[in-house]
Design a protein around this motif. Structure first.
Motif: not given
Length: 134
Positions: A111-114, A125-134
């Motif tokens: 998620g960080i590298t893409s 960082a917000e995008r990556v963290m949001q992906s774990f909530k889904d």
């Protein structure tokens, strides 16, 4: 053999050997008239078992089922096999847990590298963290 000899042969320091003796992992030996402890040769084998078992993840309490009887020198085969099987099961459970942790970390790295081109680090960082909530 004296504790210094036992320490040298086992690779342990004398205080560790005395600790194992105090914990009941090796038989207590009485001091001789000159004040020295004399350990029987089979204590070296017991110390080797202790070292290997600790490397395999056994606690000192668990170790007591792996060691020979302090007086007879016999092993309790049923207790020994049961203890070893429990440790194998614990290791397998740890492996599953570690594989899950590894997969989660790789997902974070991905998620960080893409990060989409032009996206700010904090937004990524917000995008990556949001992906774990889904």
């Amino acid at each position: 053999m004296k504790i210094g000899e036992l320490a040298q042969m086992s690779g342990l320091n004398a205080s560790r050997i005395r600790f194992y003796e105090a914990q009941g992992l090796i038989p207590k030996v009485e001091r001789q008239g000159n004040g020295y402890r004399r350990y029987p040769p089979q204590v070296l084998q017991t110390l080797n078992i202790i070292q290997r078992a600790q490397q395999a993840g056994f606690s000192l309490d668990e170790l007591k089922t792996l060691l020979p009887h302090p007086v007879t020198g016999d092993f309790n085969e049923q207790a020994l096999v049961a203890s070893l099987m429990r440790k194998v099961e614990q290791i397998e459970a740890m492996q599953v847990h570690l594989a899950e942790n590894r997969a989660q970390l790789l997902a974070v790295i991905d998620g960080i590298t893409s990060r989409p081109e032009g996206m700010a680090c904090h937004a990524n960082a917000e995008r990556v963290m949001q992906s774990f909530k889904d």
